[in-house]
Enzyme design. Sequence first.
Site, short mmCIF file in Angstrom:
data_model
loop_
_atom_site.label_atom_id
_atom_site.label_comp_id
_atom_site.label_asym_id
_atom_site.label_seq_id
_atom_site.Cartn_x
_atom_site.Cartn_y
_atom_site.Cartn_z
NE ARG A 26 23.70 -39.21 -33.72
CZ ARG A 26 24.74 -38.51 -33.27
NH1 ARG A 26 24.95 -38.41 -31.97
NH2 ARG A 26 25.57 -37.93 -34.10
NE ARG A 40 33.84 -30.35 -34.52
CZ ARG A 40 32.85 -30.88 -33.81
NH1 ARG A 40 32.56 -30.44 -32.64
NH2 ARG A 40 32.16 -31.88 -34.30
NE ARG A 70 23.91 -34.77 -34.97
CZ ARG A 70 25.00 -34.71 -34.23
NH1 ARG A 70 24.92 -35.02 -32.94
NH2 ARG A 70 26.16 -34.36 -34.74
CE LYS A 78 33.28 -35.13 -30.05
NZ LYS A 78 33.01 -36.06 -31.16
NE ARG A 90 29.10 -35.23 -38.16
CZ ARG A 90 28.20 -36.04 -37.59
NH1 ARG A 90 27.22 -36.57 -38.31
NH2 ARG A 90 28.27 -36.32 -36.31
P1 AP5 Z 1 27.73 -39.43 -29.19
O1 AP5 Z 1 27.90 -39.56 -27.73
O2 AP5 Z 1 26.79 -38.40 -29.72
O3 AP5 Z 1 29.18 -39.21 -29.87
P2 AP5 Z 1 29.91 -37.86 -30.20
O4 AP5 Z 1 31.37 -38.16 -30.20
O5 AP5 Z 1 29.43 -36.76 -29.29
O6 AP5 Z 1 29.40 -37.68 -31.69
P3 AP5 Z 1 28.62 -36.51 -32.40
O7 AP5 Z 1 28.14 -37.06 -33.69
O8 AP5 Z 1 27.62 -35.86 -31.53
O9 AP5 Z 1 29.86 -35.54 -32.56
P4 AP5 Z 1 30.24 -34.55 -33.63
O10 AP5 Z 1 31.55 -34.17 -33.10
O11 AP5 Z 1 30.22 -34.94 -35.04
O12 AP5 Z 1 29.00 -33.55 -33.54
P5 AP5 Z 1 28.82 -32.14 -32.85
O13 AP5 Z 1 27.46 -32.09 -32.34
O14 AP5 Z 1 29.93 -31.80 -31.92
O15 AP5 Z 1 27.42 -40.87 -29.79
C1 AP5 Z 1 27.17 -41.05 -31.17
C2 AP5 Z 1 26.21 -42.24 -31.33
O16 AP5 Z 1 26.88 -43.43 -30.88
C3 AP5 Z 1 24.94 -42.12 -30.50
O17 AP5 Z 1 23.88 -42.68 -31.19
C4 AP5 Z 1 25.26 -42.93 -29.23
O18 AP5 Z 1 24.12 -43.46 -28.62
C5 AP5 Z 1 26.16 -44.02 -29.80
N1 AP5 Z 1 27.15 -44.50 -28.83
C6 AP5 Z 1 27.79 -43.78 -27.87
N2 AP5 Z 1 28.63 -44.56 -27.17
C7 AP5 Z 1 28.53 -45.81 -27.72
C8 AP5 Z 1 29.15 -47.06 -27.43
N3 AP5 Z 1 30.07 -47.20 -26.44
N4 AP5 Z 1 28.82 -48.13 -28.18
C9 AP5 Z 1 27.90 -48.01 -29.21
N5 AP5 Z 1 27.27 -46.86 -29.52
C10 AP5 Z 1 27.58 -45.76 -28.77
O19 AP5 Z 1 28.98 -31.17 -34.12
C11 AP5 Z 1 28.04 -31.16 -35.16
C12 AP5 Z 1 28.38 -30.03 -36.12
O20 AP5 Z 1 28.30 -28.77 -35.45
C13 AP5 Z 1 29.79 -30.05 -36.71
O21 AP5 Z 1 29.87 -30.88 -37.85
C14 AP5 Z 1 30.02 -28.58 -37.03
O22 AP5 Z 1 29.35 -28.21 -38.20
C15 AP5 Z 1 29.32 -27.88 -35.87
N6 AP5 Z 1 30.23 -27.62 -34.73
C16 AP5 Z 1 30.07 -28.11 -33.46
N7 AP5 Z 1 31.06 -27.68 -32.67
C17 AP5 Z 1 31.87 -26.93 -33.45
C18 AP5 Z 1 33.08 -26.23 -33.21
N8 AP5 Z 1 33.66 -26.24 -32.00
N9 AP5 Z 1 33.64 -25.56 -34.24
C19 AP5 Z 1 33.07 -25.53 -35.46
N10 AP5 Z 1 31.92 -26.19 -35.76
C20 AP5 Z 1 31.32 -26.88 -34.76
#
Ligand code: AP5
Length: 184
Positions: free
Chosen positions: A126, A87, A132, A13, A143
């Site tokens: 990652r 979410r 991270r 994402k 997660r």
């Molecule tokens: P990336 O692009 O970062 O993927 P992502 O879907 O954004 O994954 P995240 O791990 O960042 O999402 P998340 O939803 O768990 O974390 P968030 O920060 O929102 O890519 C991931 C990896 O894959 C990278 O290394 C990338 O290079 C690689 N990659 C990308 N595309 C690829 C491809 N095509 N092929 C191979 N590799 C690839 O949330 C973190 C925490 O914050 C949550 O757990 C929660 O505690 C809190 N939080 C955040 N938002 C909320 C909310 N709205 N409500 C409540 N808690 C929240």
Amino acid sequence: MVLIFLGPPGAGKGTQAARLAQDLNLKKISTGDILRAHVAQGTELGRKVKPIMDRGDLVPDELILAIIKEELEQMPEVRAIFDGFPRTTAQAEALDRLLETLGAPIHKALLLEVPTEELVARLLKRAELEGRSDDNEETVRRRLEVYAEKTQPLVDYYAARGVLVRANGVGTVDEVYRRIREAL
Ligand code: AP5
């Protein structure tokens, strides 16, 4: 224009939303990035949310909604991609109300689909590269559980509103981006 990027942790994402935001001149609003900045700066909010994020649980809706309100208030015109928000159903309903008052409907909600084992592999890789704190195996599994329980229902929520589109998130970043552009 308002776009929402939905999908499990590691679906891509953030990667894809950053690229699309640049190409369409939209602001990417990532609640995860905003929370991590608070943690890094050691703010009161950061101290509160760090243990929750390290466990892989969701931060309470009211804290997230305060962040979103502040972001929207700073925009002269609503042109945004939400990455990792909403979410929960409560967050989605609150976003609908906020956008209604601003006269800015949701254009599309894009679901990025990637098999679970690939998600785990991406996030553990990652962890090795960037360290991270929520990219360890136990937290990644949590997660994914939280996603299935709390966030997956939003797929039906947006499908019922006629704005859901899906894209296969497996392949190179360029391939996935092309599919997203086609889906949108
Ligand atoms: P990336 O692009 O970062 O993927 P992502 O879907 O954004 O994954 P995240 O791990 O960042 O999402 P998340 O939803 O768990 O974390 P968030 O920060 O929102 O890519 C991931 C990896 O894959 C990278 O290394 C990338 O290079 C690689 N990659 C990308 N595309 C690829 C491809 N095509 N092929 C191979 N590799 C690839 O949330 C973190 C925490 O914050 C949550 O757990 C929660 O505690 C809190 N939080 C955040 N938002 C909320 C909310 N709205 N409500 C409540 N808690 C929240």
